[in-house]
Write an enzyme that holds these catalytic residues in place. Structure first.
Site, PDB file in Angstrom:
ATOM      1  CB  ALA A 100       4.943  -1.844   7.091  1.00 28.66           C
ATOM      2  N   GLY A 155       7.180   0.855   3.126  1.00 28.19           N
ATOM      3  CA  GLY A 155       8.294   0.007   3.537  1.00 28.19           C
ATOM      4  C   GLY A 155       8.928  -0.746   2.384  1.00 28.19           C
ATOM      5  CD  GLU A 212      10.244   3.545   4.705  1.00 26.94           C
ATOM      6  OE1 GLU A 212       9.417   2.641   4.994  1.00 26.94           O
ATOM      7  OE2 GLU A 212      10.386   4.561   5.387  1.00 26.94           O
ATOM      8  CD  GLU A 244       5.237   5.225   4.229  1.00 32.06           C
ATOM      9  OE1 GLU A 244       5.192   6.080   3.307  1.00 32.06           O
ATOM     10  OE2 GLU A 244       6.161   4.403   4.342  1.00 32.06           O
TER      11      GLU A 244
HETATM   12  C1  HXC Z   1      -1.509  -5.204   4.133  1.00 33.96           C
HETATM   13  C2  HXC Z   1      -1.941  -5.075   1.897  1.00 33.96           C
HETATM   14  C3  HXC Z   1      -0.984  -4.044   1.752  1.00 33.96           C
HETATM   15  C4  HXC Z   1      -0.278  -3.624   2.922  1.00 33.96           C
HETATM   16  C5  HXC Z   1      -1.846  -4.446  -0.190  1.00 33.96           C
HETATM   17  N1  HXC Z   1      -2.441  -5.290   0.675  1.00 33.96           N
HETATM   18  N2  HXC Z   1      -0.949  -3.673   0.442  1.00 33.96           N
HETATM   19  N3  HXC Z   1      -2.197  -5.641   3.075  1.00 33.96           N
HETATM   20  N4  HXC Z   1      -0.590  -4.231   4.074  1.00 33.96           N
HETATM   21  N5  HXC Z   1       0.653  -2.666   2.866  1.00 33.96           N
HETATM   22  C6  HXC Z   1      -3.484  -6.284   0.379  1.00 33.96           C
HETATM   23  C7  HXC Z   1      -4.818  -5.633   0.086  1.00 33.96           C
HETATM   24  O1  HXC Z   1      -5.481  -5.294   1.292  1.00 33.96           O
HETATM   25  C8  HXC Z   1      -5.531  -6.746  -0.647  1.00 33.96           C
HETATM   26  O2  HXC Z   1      -5.977  -7.694   0.290  1.00 33.96           O
HETATM   27  C9  HXC Z   1      -4.396  -7.366  -1.455  1.00 33.96           C
HETATM   28  O3  HXC Z   1      -3.184  -6.970  -0.803  1.00 33.96           O
HETATM   29  C10 HXC Z   1      -4.375  -6.862  -2.879  1.00 33.96           C
HETATM   30  O4  HXC Z   1      -4.357  -5.444  -2.850  1.00 33.96           O
HETATM   31  P1  HXC Z   1      -5.413  -4.532  -3.609  1.00 33.96           P
HETATM   32  O5  HXC Z   1      -5.474  -3.232  -2.884  1.00 33.96           O
HETATM   33  O6  HXC Z   1      -6.709  -5.265  -3.809  1.00 33.96           O
HETATM   34  O7  HXC Z   1      -4.717  -4.373  -5.036  1.00 33.96           O
HETATM   35  P2  HXC Z   1      -4.727  -3.140  -6.030  1.00 33.96           P
HETATM   36  O8  HXC Z   1      -6.108  -2.556  -6.148  1.00 33.96           O
HETATM   37  O9  HXC Z   1      -4.031  -3.607  -7.249  1.00 33.96           O
HETATM   38  O10 HXC Z   1      -3.831  -2.006  -5.311  1.00 33.96           O
HETATM   39  C11 HXC Z   1      -2.462  -2.257  -5.049  1.00 33.96           C
HETATM   40  C12 HXC Z   1      -1.899  -1.156  -4.109  1.00 33.96           C
HETATM   41  C13 HXC Z   1      -2.801  -1.071  -2.846  1.00 33.96           C
HETATM   42  C14 HXC Z   1      -1.858   0.172  -4.829  1.00 33.96           C
HETATM   43  C15 HXC Z   1      -0.472  -1.590  -3.754  1.00 33.96           C
HETATM   44  O11 HXC Z   1      -2.965  -2.393  -2.277  1.00 33.96           O
HETATM   45  C16 HXC Z   1      -2.255  -0.183  -1.780  1.00 33.96           C
HETATM   46  O12 HXC Z   1      -2.375   1.037  -1.838  1.00 33.96           O
HETATM   47  N6  HXC Z   1      -1.679  -0.775  -0.728  1.00 33.96           N
HETATM   48  C17 HXC Z   1      -1.200  -0.077   0.416  1.00 33.96           C
HETATM   49  C18 HXC Z   1       0.090   0.650   0.098  1.00 33.96           C
HETATM   50  C19 HXC Z   1       0.588   1.407   1.294  1.00 33.96           C
HETATM   51  O13 HXC Z   1      -0.125   2.260   1.883  1.00 33.96           O
HETATM   52  N7  HXC Z   1       1.811   1.130   1.712  1.00 33.96           N
HETATM   53  C20 HXC Z   1       2.404   1.740   2.886  1.00 33.96           C
HETATM   54  C21 HXC Z   1       2.151   0.868   4.091  1.00 33.96           C
HETATM   55  S1  HXC Z   1       2.648   1.634   5.545  1.00 33.96           S
HETATM   56  P3  HXC Z   1      -7.407  -8.407   0.141  1.00 33.96           P
HETATM   57  O14 HXC Z   1      -7.514  -9.251   1.370  1.00 33.96           O
HETATM   58  O15 HXC Z   1      -8.424  -7.320   0.049  1.00 33.96           O
HETATM   59  O16 HXC Z   1      -7.299  -9.201  -1.140  1.00 33.96           O
HETATM   60  C22 HXC Z   1       4.267   1.401   5.587  1.00 33.96           C
HETATM   61  C23 HXC Z   1       4.851   1.965   6.797  1.00 33.96           C
HETATM   62  C24 HXC Z   1       6.307   2.065   6.660  1.00 33.96           C
HETATM   63  O17 HXC Z   1       4.885   0.799   4.760  1.00 33.96           O
HETATM   64  C25 HXC Z   1       6.888   2.253   7.967  1.00 33.96           C
HETATM   65  C26 HXC Z   1       7.840   1.220   8.358  1.00 33.96           C
HETATM   66  C27 HXC Z   1       8.103   0.178   7.425  1.00 33.96           C
END
Ligand code: HXC
Length: 258
Positions: free
Chosen positions: A65, A109, A112, A132
């Protein structure tokens, strides 16, 4: 139909949806989820479509998400807007098979969403996880429930409590992925599977999907009873007559989807 956050197109009898926020690793914002629902409902209502494929890009199926959208939410914001429920549940109403073709990250997400699909085909570089807990929250789109049911309690606890990622091979062993293929073969494989399914009798395909899903909602004896009744009902289909006649006559069946 032109969308902002996805592409949707048909190839033969397959509806193909590509998540398209590559700069944000296909982070799933409300607009994307709304468009995904709309596109899936469109394909579900289209008699020319027999199966649906959802994919992302080589780096990310979806990294979860969109954190930037929800970071300042209050409890009231989430509750009053019915966050997740309002636009993530559409996929559960889709009656045709949905295949997830996953390369790269399927996190939070994103994992999911993949688990809401009916078949998950993964590229060798796919990574699945529920990170998360890193963000101070739990999974919220069914991750704790589907991982526990589709994989196991141990995998669900491990992934949700540690935030570690599973590679494609582990995800296949765990039971949430049905096939693993090289990255450059992912779309060919997913489209071939969808094409094959779309060639069968559509009502039979839809009934099989409904029956398998029943297994997760009921007891074994009720599920078997439900399957039996659905099976009996298939003797009313033209496609059953055609399928069995074709076997006896040693020819290919010509299904009419009725
Ligand atoms: C918003 C996101 C994002 C996310 C990545 N980005 N995931 N933005 N929401 N979930 C953005 C980053 O901020 C970054 O933006 C760009 O995408 C590229 O990501 P990087 O982090 O620079 O890439 P990398 O170093 O290769 O790492 C990839 C990654 C990491 C491992 C996927 O981005 C990451 O850990 N993302 C978050 C994963 C996460 O926590 N997912 C769960 C979300 S909560 P910029 O602007 O800096 O270029 C969730 C809740 C579920 O899903 C509940 C209901 C659905």
């Amino acid at each position: 139909m032109a969308y902002e956050c996805i592409h949707a197109t048909t190839r033969g009898r397959v509806g193909l949806i590509t998540l398209n926020r590559p700069k944000q690793m296909n982070a799933l914002n409300p607009k994307l989820m709304q468009e995904l629902g709309e596109a899936m409902y469109g394909f579900d209502a289209d008699d020319g479509v027999g199966a649906i494929v959802i994919t992302g890009n080589d780096k990310a199926f979806a990294a979860g998400a969109d954190i930037t959208v929800m970071k300042n939410y209050s409890y009231m914001d989430a509750f009053r807007s019915n966050y997740i429920t309002r636009d993530w549940e559409h996929i559960r109403n889709v009656r045709k098979p949905v295949i997830a073709a996953v390369a790269g990250y399927a996190l939070g997400g994103g994992n999911e969403l993949a688990m809401m699909c009916d078949i998950v085909i993964a590229a060798e570089n796919a990574k699945f996880g529920q990170p998360e807990i890193n963000l101070g929250v739990s999974p919220g789109a069914g991750g704790t429930q589907r991982l526990a049911r589709f994989a196991s309690k141990a995998k669900a606890m491990d992934l949700c409590l540690t935030a570690r990622m599973m590679d494609a091979a582990e995800a296949e062993r765990a039971g949430i992925v049905s096939r693993v293929v090289p990255l450059d073969k992912l779309m060919d494989e997913a489209m071939a599977v969808a094409d094959k399914i779309a060639g069968y009798s559509l009502p039979v395909v839809m009934m099989i999907k409904e029956t398998v899903n029943r297994a997760y909602e009921t007891t074994l004896s009720e599920g078997v009873h439900y399957e039996r009744r659905i099976f009996h009902s298939m003797f009313s289909l033209d496609d059953q007559k055609e399928g069995m006649a074709a076997f006896v006559e040693k020819r290919k069946p010509d299904f009419k989807h009725r």
